[in-house]
Design an enzyme around this catalytic site. Structure first.
Site, PDB file in Angstrom:
ATOM      1  N   HIS A  33       0.752  -0.867  -0.591  1.00 14.64           N
ATOM      2  CA  HIS A  33       0.090  -0.409  -0.228  1.00 14.64           C
ATOM      3  C   HIS A  33       0.965   1.485  -0.058  1.00 14.64           C
ATOM      4  O   HIS A  33       1.945   1.577   0.405  1.00 14.64           O
ATOM      5  CB  HIS A  33      -0.984   0.663   1.137  1.00 14.64           C
TER       6      HIS A  33
ATOM      7  N   THR B 197       1.338   3.682   1.882  1.00 15.68           N
ATOM      8  CA  THR B 197       1.804   4.468   3.433  1.00 15.68           C
ATOM      9  C   THR B 197       2.786   3.021   3.645  1.00 15.68           C
ATOM     10  O   THR B 197       3.251   3.491   5.106  1.00 15.68           O
ATOM     11  CB  THR B 197       1.026   4.624   4.458  1.00 15.68           C
ATOM     12  N   LYS B 198       2.827   1.940   2.726  1.00 14.03           N
ATOM     13  CA  LYS B 198       3.976   1.292   3.631  1.00 14.03           C
ATOM     14  C   LYS B 198       5.693   1.722   2.919  1.00 14.03           C
ATOM     15  O   LYS B 198       5.672   2.665   1.539  1.00 14.03           O
ATOM     16  CB  LYS B 198       4.264  -0.309   2.681  1.00 14.03           C
ATOM     17  N   PHE B 199       6.409   1.590   3.580  1.00 18.59           N
ATOM     18  CA  PHE B 199       7.988   2.016   2.937  1.00 18.59           C
ATOM     19  C   PHE B 199       8.279   1.963   1.599  1.00 18.59           C
ATOM     20  O   PHE B 199       9.068   1.886   0.983  1.00 18.59           O
ATOM     21  CB  PHE B 199       9.078   2.068   4.229  1.00 18.59           C
TER      22      PHE B 199
END
Length: 394
Positions: free
Chosen positions: A199, A201-203
């Site tokens: 997603h 928002t993941k790094f």
């Protein structure tokens, strides 16, 4: 200094730091823009936008090599990946899960009319407590879902032993754990399968996406069928399925970000230790630690707030930070067991989950990633100190 920052020289005597632009937990990382645009142009020239295109195939191959597993199946998102994997494994009845996780972990089961049975956590690790699992196994139990929270591996070996002893399926929700290891081995090859989230928002992100990793060839083949409506060939449907495919543009983003993975992790590592230094010795504030003997992605800066020692609650601290445009977050408040439909199904579960209840009142995350400068972190630390000391209560 970043032009979006508006603060003085970070000293205790300067004016309270604040920020013109909001600083978020998980603001998306973006790799080499030119490389991404070149891939997008290539995709448009080919006019192959989805349906197992060359970028998806390349991403799956590179993921298999990186994780050291035989099969990687790219998916449209991690929730669908969990749902399909659960169904492909034939899980039904009841599945034991931790309540301190993103609600999608439970929803992926409930969506298929599988009952998530919430097992309390270990307050030290924040993971499902393996000592409590066996007492929760019933004749209806078909599996366990372990969650590698914050990228730190849960009790992989013990959960594997319990699953084998009771002939249960074992999935690991590895949404936080891409690029991390356990026992020197990359997370991705444990259990029957592991599911990653890519997603935004993941790094490491693919805009939106997920991945199933498994060494079980038969399971991988079943998942591939199920993610594409059960098609084997152009017009031959041999299995019930749905649409879980990753698009080419998402795979292009993944390939581009994979090339910047080391840079992202190094930035997270630097930010994490800057926070550790800036918040060191502050009463009632502890920063979770990572095992330096393993590979970590450091994508989350996680604090536990002891209200009695700090003199301020976690919620009050978050509120005061928000007033300064530092969008700290409560995770995973208030726990899956207190969300619908689970709080209606299990109205007394909070009495059975005291460790989860306590942790849900203490945990908060701070902004990090490539969108956060070291000057921001210094100012955030000053701000937290002043809130704790009582000089800022907005």
């Amino acid at each position: 200094m970043n032009p979006n920052a508006s603060f003085d020289n970070m000293t205790e005597s300067s004016a309270p730091p604040s920020f013109k632009e909001k600083l978020h937990v998980g603001r998306p990382n973006v790799g080499n823009r030119e490389a991404l645009l070149a891939r997008i142009n290539d995709m448009l020239d080919r006019r192959w936008l989805t349906n197992n295109g060359p970028f998806v195939q390349e991403l799956e191959q590179k993921m298999s090599e990186f994780l050291g597993v035989r099969n990687c199946i790219a998916m449209c998102n991690a929730t669908i990946a969990l749902e399909i994997t659960t169904r492909a494994l034939g899980m039904s009845g009841e599945v034991i899960v931790p309540p301190f996780t993103f609600v999608a972990t439970a929803h992926a089961l409930q969506w298929q009319e599988i009952t998530p049975v919430f097992c309390d956590i270990d307050p030290t690790t924040h993971h499902i407590d393996p000592k409590k699992i066996e007492s929760m196994i019933t004749p209806r139990t078909t599996g366990i879902v372990g969650v590698h929270l914050w990228g730190r591996p849960c009790a992989v070996n013990t959960l594997t032993e319990i699953a084998a002893k009771h002939k249960l399926k074992l999935i690991f929700d590895a949404a936080h754990a891409f690029g991390c290891s356990h026992g020197g081995r990359m997370i991705g090859g444990f259990g029957d399968a592991e599911v990653f989230s890519f997603h935004a928002t993941k790094f490491f992100n693919t805009f939106e996406g997920g991945l199933v990793a498994t060494d079980n060839d038969e399971l991988a083949q079943k998942i591939r069928l199920m993610k594409n409506f059960g098609f084997e060939g152009y017009d031959n449907v041999i299995y019930i399925g749905t649409n879980g495919k990753m698009t080419e543009i998402c795979a292009a983003m993944g390939l581009t970000n994979l090339e910047s993975l080391d840079e992202f992790i190094q930035t997270n590592h630097t930010n994490y230790y800057r926070y550790r230094q800036g918040l060191s010795g502050l009463p009632g504030v502890s920063v979770i630690e990572y095992n330096e003997a393993e590979r970590n992605n450091y994508q989350y800066v996680v604090l536990e707030i002891d209200e009695k020692m700090a003199g301020v609650s976690r919620d009050r601290l978050v509120e005061a930070l928000h007033a300064k445009n530092v969008i700290a977050r409560r995770y995973f408040y208030p726990g899956c067991h207190r969300m619908e439909p689970y709080r209606s199904y299990f109205p007394h579960s909070r009495l059975l989950l005291p460790k989860t209840e306590r942790l849900a009142r203490r945990v908060m995350l701070l902004p990090t990633g490539t969108a956060v400068e070291l000057e921001h972190i210094d100012a955030i630390c000053v701000l937290i100190k002043r809130i704790i000391n009582g000089s800022i209560l907005s």
